[in-house]
Design a protein around this motif. Structure first.
Motif, short mmCIF file in Angstrom:
data_model
loop_
_atom_site.label_atom_id
_atom_site.label_comp_id
_atom_site.label_asym_id
_atom_site.label_seq_id
_atom_site.Cartn_x
_atom_site.Cartn_y
_atom_site.Cartn_z
N ALA A 213 0.82 -1.21 0.00
CA ALA A 213 0.00 0.00 0.00
C ALA A 213 0.86 1.26 0.00
CB ALA A 213 -0.93 0.00 1.20
N MET A 214 2.00 1.23 0.68
CA MET A 214 2.84 2.42 0.77
C MET A 214 3.41 2.83 -0.59
SD MET A 214 2.64 3.70 3.75
CE MET A 214 3.98 4.88 3.63
N ASP A 215 3.41 1.90 -1.55
CA ASP A 215 3.89 2.24 -2.90
C ASP A 215 3.02 3.30 -3.56
OD1 ASP A 215 5.90 0.41 -2.57
OD2 ASP A 215 4.99 -1.14 -3.85
N LEU A 216 1.78 3.46 -3.09
CA LEU A 216 0.87 4.43 -3.69
C LEU A 216 1.30 5.87 -3.43
CD1 LEU A 216 -2.59 2.81 -2.84
CD2 LEU A 216 -1.19 2.49 -4.88
N ALA A 217 2.17 6.08 -2.46
CA ALA A 217 2.61 7.44 -2.12
C ALA A 217 3.27 8.13 -3.31
CB ALA A 217 3.57 7.41 -0.93
N ALA A 218 3.94 7.36 -4.16
CA ALA A 218 4.64 7.93 -5.31
C ALA A 218 3.72 8.67 -6.26
CB ALA A 218 5.40 6.84 -6.06
N PHE A 219 2.42 8.34 -6.22
CA PHE A 219 1.46 8.93 -7.17
C PHE A 219 0.71 10.12 -6.59
CE2 PHE A 219 1.96 4.37 -7.95
CZ PHE A 219 2.55 4.42 -9.21
N LYS A 220 0.98 10.44 -5.31
CA LYS A 220 0.36 11.58 -4.64
C LYS A 220 -1.15 11.63 -4.85
CE LYS A 220 4.57 14.34 -4.96
NZ LYS A 220 5.19 15.61 -5.43
N PRO A 221 -1.85 10.57 -4.43
CA PRO A 221 -3.30 10.51 -4.68
C PRO A 221 -4.08 11.60 -3.95
CG PRO A 221 -2.59 8.68 -3.30
CD PRO A 221 -1.35 9.35 -3.77
N ASP A 222 -5.07 12.14 -4.64
CA ASP A 222 -5.96 13.13 -4.03
C ASP A 222 -6.86 12.50 -2.99
OD1 ASP A 222 -5.26 15.39 -5.81
OD2 ASP A 222 -6.15 14.11 -7.36
N VAL A 223 -7.22 11.25 -3.21
CA VAL A 223 -8.07 10.53 -2.27
C VAL A 223 -7.66 9.07 -2.29
CG1 VAL A 223 -9.88 10.23 -4.02
CG2 VAL A 223 -10.45 9.97 -1.61
N VAL A 224 -7.62 8.45 -1.10
CA VAL A 224 -7.25 7.05 -0.96
C VAL A 224 -8.38 6.31 -0.27
CG1 VAL A 224 -5.54 5.43 -0.07
CG2 VAL A 224 -4.83 7.75 -0.69
N PHE A 225 -8.79 5.20 -0.85
CA PHE A 225 -9.88 4.39 -0.30
C PHE A 225 -9.30 3.10 0.28
CE2 PHE A 225 -11.60 6.94 -3.73
CZ PHE A 225 -12.69 7.53 -3.12
N ASP A 226 -9.61 2.84 1.54
CA ASP A 226 -9.17 1.61 2.19
C ASP A 226 -10.35 0.65 2.26
OD1 ASP A 226 -8.06 -0.41 3.66
OD2 ASP A 226 -7.94 0.71 5.54
N PHE A 227 -10.37 -0.29 1.34
CA PHE A 227 -11.43 -1.30 1.32
C PHE A 227 -11.02 -2.55 2.09
CE2 PHE A 227 -12.61 1.25 -2.38
CZ PHE A 227 -13.97 1.39 -2.18
N ALA A 228 -9.83 -2.54 2.69
CA ALA A 228 -9.37 -3.67 3.50
C ALA A 228 -9.67 -3.44 4.97
CB ALA A 228 -7.87 -3.89 3.28
N GLY A 229 -9.24 -2.32 5.50
CA GLY A 229 -9.56 -1.97 6.88
C GLY A 229 -8.86 -2.84 7.91
N PHE A 230 -7.60 -3.20 7.64
CA PHE A 230 -6.87 -4.05 8.57
C PHE A 230 -5.91 -3.28 9.47
CE2 PHE A 230 -8.15 -7.43 5.60
CZ PHE A 230 -8.63 -8.35 6.52
N GLY A 231 -6.28 -2.07 9.86
CA GLY A 231 -5.46 -1.31 10.78
C GLY A 231 -4.27 -0.69 10.08
N GLU A 232 -3.30 -1.52 9.72
CA GLU A 232 -2.12 -1.01 9.03
C GLU A 232 -2.47 -0.45 7.65
OE1 GLU A 232 -2.13 -5.52 8.24
OE2 GLU A 232 -2.59 -4.16 9.89
N THR A 233 -3.51 -1.00 7.02
CA THR A 233 -3.91 -0.46 5.72
C THR A 233 -4.54 0.92 5.87
OG1 THR A 233 -6.06 -1.59 5.81
CG2 THR A 233 -4.25 -2.75 4.73
N THR A 234 -5.25 1.14 6.95
CA THR A 234 -5.84 2.46 7.22
C THR A 234 -4.75 3.47 7.51
OG1 THR A 234 -7.79 1.34 8.11
CG2 THR A 234 -7.57 3.70 8.55
N ALA A 235 -3.75 3.07 8.29
CA ALA A 235 -2.62 3.95 8.54
C ALA A 235 -1.91 4.29 7.24
CB ALA A 235 -1.65 3.30 9.53
N ALA A 236 -1.77 3.29 6.37
CA ALA A 236 -1.12 3.53 5.08
C ALA A 236 -1.93 4.50 4.24
CB ALA A 236 -0.93 2.21 4.34
N ALA A 237 -3.25 4.40 4.28
CA ALA A 237 -4.10 5.30 3.49
C ALA A 237 -3.86 6.75 3.89
CB ALA A 237 -5.57 4.93 3.67
N VAL A 238 -3.74 6.99 5.19
CA VAL A 238 -3.45 8.34 5.67
C VAL A 238 -2.05 8.78 5.24
CG1 VAL A 238 -3.08 9.73 7.75
CG2 VAL A 238 -5.02 8.16 7.63
#
Length: 332
Positions: A213-238
């Protein structure tokens, strides 16, 4: 199907106990209700949450027949029902927004017996006609997997032409979100630990897919959706949302807790928001897109008497797309 056959359903009685296939009461529609011959019913991770415990608070009665993704044919009208007729192909909307809703879901399988039975009740305000060319399986899946993704992407995420989107979790909802965002004109980057899910997302229009999930940072997304919700994925979305008033939207419920860096949240000025379900209008929009061929999902059907097998596979994460119970296999 007819009444002389009885009405079988998969009943939930208590946390930690598997669903049991039993004879259940024949549904009799009251004022403003209809009885439906269930044709297809989708399986959802929320059902696993109810059975295993964390989501048990969502249901309003016990015992209860689960199954909140329902498509079928009207078999009987209750008193005062207008605008629908016996034989109409319909789906049951999970109304979480609009329609006078104030925190309580209007839904089968939560407040009353749902779609894991041969016949069930629906309120007329929940009914949406299934468009010509849309099968019962896709109609059932649309009520939750597609509508929930639509509401998150279009209503909460405000995705439009030119938006850069990150999607974490490429299961049924995430794959729906890929297509919805692409249809809106966004550029989409996805992340999932499953190579099969990543491949499917790429086929459905994701510009890039990643295992981390952290690889998405390179694309500077305007909005990130966490459809997993496993704690660490939510932190990664932020963490991966672009700096300065960007959004992270949580939809998945894989875990009941997440640890978020307040430093990241404040100094990067990211908004974290939850999103659940949709409205009847959201469902209508999704069915129109499915009818146009703009949204499709890999769907696997299971015989009615093998729901327990489907639940085991769902809990194990052994699938890409959605599982649907063929309650009435003679209809498609």
């Amino acid at each position: 199907m007819n009444q002389t056959m009885g009405n079988k359903g998969w009943i939930f009685t208590e946390t930690g106990r598997p669903l049991e296939l039993v004879e259940v009461a024949e549904p009799v529609p009251g004022p403003g209700e209809v009885a439906i011959d269930v044709v297809r019913a989708g399986l959802c991770h929320s059902d696993i949450g109810i059975i295993e415990g964390p989501g048990a608070g969502w249901i309003k009665q016990r015992p209860i027949v689960l199954g909140h993704e329902v498509a079928g044919v009207i078999r009987e009208l209750g008193p005062g029902v207008e605008g629908f007729a016996v034989g109409d192909r319909v789906v049951i909307a999970l109304i979480a927004h609009g329609e006078g809703v104030s925190g309580n879901w209007i839904a089968p399988g939560l407040s009353r017996n749902g779609g894991f039975e041969q016949r069930c009740i629906a309120e007329v305000r929940e009914l949406v006609r299934l468009p010509d060319g849309v099968g019962f399986a896709h109609g059932a899946v649309a009520t939750d997997a597609v509508t929930t993704a639509w509401h998150a992407v279009i209503c909460e995420g405000q995705v439009r032409e030119g938006t850069t989107v990150g999607i974490i979790g490429l299961g049924g909802l995430g794959l729906s979100a890929v297509q919805i965002a692409r249809h809106a004109g966004a550029t989409v980057h996805g992340a999932d630990i499953s190579a099969r899910a990543r491949d499917q997302a790429a086929r459905l229009g994701a510009t890039s897919v990643h295992a981390e999930a952290m690889d998405l940072a390179a694309f500077k997304p305007d909005v990130v959706f966490d459809f997993a919700g496993f704690g660490e994925t939510t932190a990664a979305a932020v963490n991966v949302a672009a700096q300065g008033g960007r959004r992270a939207i949580l939809i998945g419920l894989g875990a009941t807790r997440a640890t978020i860096s307040t430093d990241v949240l404040v100094n990067r000025q990211v908004t974290l928001k939850g999103s659940a379900g949709g409205s009847r209008k959201d469902l209508e929009a999704c069915l129109a897109l499915i009818a146009q061929g703009a949204i499709t999902l890999p769907i696997e059907e299971l015989p009615f008497d093998r729901l327990d097998e489907g639940m085991r596979r769902l809990a194990a994460g052994d699938l890409v797309g959605r599982l649907v119970l063929a309650v009435d296999p003679a209809r498609s």
